[in-house]
Design a protein around this motif. Structure first.
Motif, PDB file in Angstrom:
ATOM      1  N   ASP A  96      32.418  41.669  28.811  1.00  0.00           N
ATOM      2  CA  ASP A  96      33.155  42.988  28.766  1.00  0.00           C
ATOM      3  C   ASP A  96      34.558  43.300  28.819  1.00  0.00           C
ATOM      4  N   THR A  97      35.063  44.439  28.040  1.00  0.00           N
ATOM      5  CA  THR A  97      36.516  44.649  28.098  1.00  0.00           C
ATOM      6  C   THR A  97      37.239  44.813  29.361  1.00  0.00           C
ATOM      7  N   LEU A  98      36.304  45.618  30.310  1.00  0.00           N
ATOM      8  CA  LEU A  98      37.146  45.698  31.675  1.00  0.00           C
ATOM      9  C   LEU A  98      37.383  44.422  32.326  1.00  0.00           C
ATOM     10  N   THR A  99      36.128  43.509  32.461  1.00  0.00           N
ATOM     11  CA  THR A  99      36.413  42.313  33.142  1.00  0.00           C
ATOM     12  C   THR A  99      37.522  41.296  32.521  1.00  0.00           C
ATOM     13  N   PRO A 104      43.102  38.144  34.336  1.00  0.00           N
ATOM     14  CA  PRO A 104      44.286  37.222  35.159  1.00  0.00           C
ATOM     15  C   PRO A 104      44.752  37.717  36.146  1.00  0.00           C
ATOM     16  N   LEU A 105      44.180  38.833  36.576  1.00  0.00           N
ATOM     17  CA  LEU A 105      44.600  39.245  38.032  1.00  0.00           C
ATOM     18  C   LEU A 105      43.866  39.238  39.200  1.00  0.00           C
ATOM     19  N   GLY A 177      52.064  45.317  32.186  1.00  0.00           N
ATOM     20  CA  GLY A 177      51.971  44.222  31.264  1.00  0.00           C
ATOM     21  C   GLY A 177      50.400  43.761  31.330  1.00  0.00           C
ATOM     22  N   HIS A 178      49.510  44.231  31.688  1.00  0.00           N
ATOM     23  CA  HIS A 178      48.243  44.005  31.824  1.00  0.00           C
ATOM     24  C   HIS A 178      47.413  45.021  31.278  1.00  0.00           C
ATOM     25  N   ASP A 179      47.578  45.931  30.450  1.00  0.00           N
ATOM     26  CA  ASP A 179      46.859  47.088  30.000  1.00  0.00           C
ATOM     27  C   ASP A 179      45.832  46.696  28.773  1.00  0.00           C
ATOM     28  N   PHE A 186      42.001  35.634  29.658  1.00  0.00           N
ATOM     29  CA  PHE A 186      40.252  35.499  30.020  1.00  0.00           C
ATOM     30  C   PHE A 186      39.941  34.327  29.408  1.00  0.00           C
ATOM     31  N   ALA A 187      40.552  33.338  28.823  1.00  0.00           N
ATOM     32  CA  ALA A 187      39.961  32.368  28.162  1.00  0.00           C
ATOM     33  C   ALA A 187      39.401  31.390  29.451  1.00  0.00           C
TER      34      ALA A 187
END
Length: 287
Positions: A96-99, A104-105, A177-179, A186-187
């Motif tokens: 999903d887009t949120l995950t 990366p964080l 930088g992570h918006d 996420f790879a």
């Protein structure tokens, strides 16, 4: 395991190739864009493969974002992932887009609120991650309601992060930088995602704005006559940039096995189709 990651859900297009066995990124690319994902994604995948030296047949798993996101955008990534998965015979998993945005964080931040704008609805969709795991279900609500998901001091990212911060200055910590979700981010996370039965499906928060129109119902359906050719040619030029001339239509209609059907309504020809039958097979020449 060689992983291909894809994202087209929001205002960017990205692709990445990750070697899970070696734990290293082989190649990646991202372009910021509000539209044009369909034209950008496949060439980006080709460049990523070329830069990495990986042959498509060596891809073991495709990880693709499933939404929420823009209605058309998320389907572009899913369509390519589905097609490549079937063609290559490899695994296809969704994230999903949120995950995907948080991925990366997750090992760097204890409490992370990811919040994205839901188009022009005035609402947001969000989720809270705590100690690297999802701590709240997907929420689709107003910025005020979304803000209540996270405790004071939590980090916040996403396309709606600034709107959340404006409501309660000083309550949250902004991460820059992570918006947007990024395939490179996420790879690696995708290597551990469970493989579900069937291909991943899109996640929608609401019904699409576009609604199906009433079907075309002709008053008359008949075989075309020679006198119809000028009207058919005009209609063909309206529908196609390089519409057929009257002569081209006559030649197609005169082909052995050809049949031309005309649909009339409101006193005029509104649609037509040229078909051709050979033995037990039929082909639509134009419609």
């Amino acid at each position: 395991m060689i992983i291909l990651a894809l994202d087209t859900t929001l205002a960017s297009c990205s692709a990445a190739l990750f070697d899970a066995g070696a734990g290293r990124m082989l190649a990646a690319g991202q372009m910021l864009m509000d539209k044009g994902h369909a034209e950008a994604l496949a060439p980006m995948v080709q460049r990523t493969l070329r830069e990495s030296g990986i042959w498509p047949g060596n891809i073991n798993r495709i990880v693709v974002t499933t939404g929420p996101g823009t209605f058309t955008g998320l389907r572009i990534g899913l369509a390519l992932a589905h097609g490549m998965g079937v063609a290559l015979g490899c695994e296809v998993v969704g994230i999903d887009t949120l995950t995907a945005t948080a991925a990366p964080l997750l090992r760097q931040v204890e409490r992370l609120l990811v919040v994205h704008q839901a188009g022009a609805t005035g609402k947001c969709y969000a989720a809270l991650f705590s100690n690297g795991t999802l701590a709240s279900p997907l929420t689709f609500d107003t910025p005020e309601a979304v803000m209540a998901l996270a405790p004071e001091g939590a980090h916040v990212i996403g396309s709606a992060a600034d709107a959340i911060l404006a409501l309660a200055p000083g309550r949250f910590r902004r991460m820059e930088g992570h918006d947007l979700p990024c395939a490179e981010g996420f790879a690696a996370f995708g290597a551990d995602l469970p493989l579900a039965q069937g291909l991943p499906e899109p996640i929608y928060l609401r019904e699409p704005d576009a609604k199906p129109q009433a079907g075309f119902v002709p008053e008359t359906l008949r075989l075309a006559k020679a006198d119809d050719v000028p009207a058919l040619a005009r209609l063909h030029r309206i529908c196609f940039e390089a519409g057929w001339s009257e002569e081209s239509l006559r030649q197609s209609m005169a082909t052995p096995g050809a049949m031309t059907l005309v649909a009339e309504r409101d006193g005029g020809i509104r649609a037509f189709a040229v078909l051709r039958t050979v033995a037990d097979e039929a082909e639509i020449i134009t419609i």
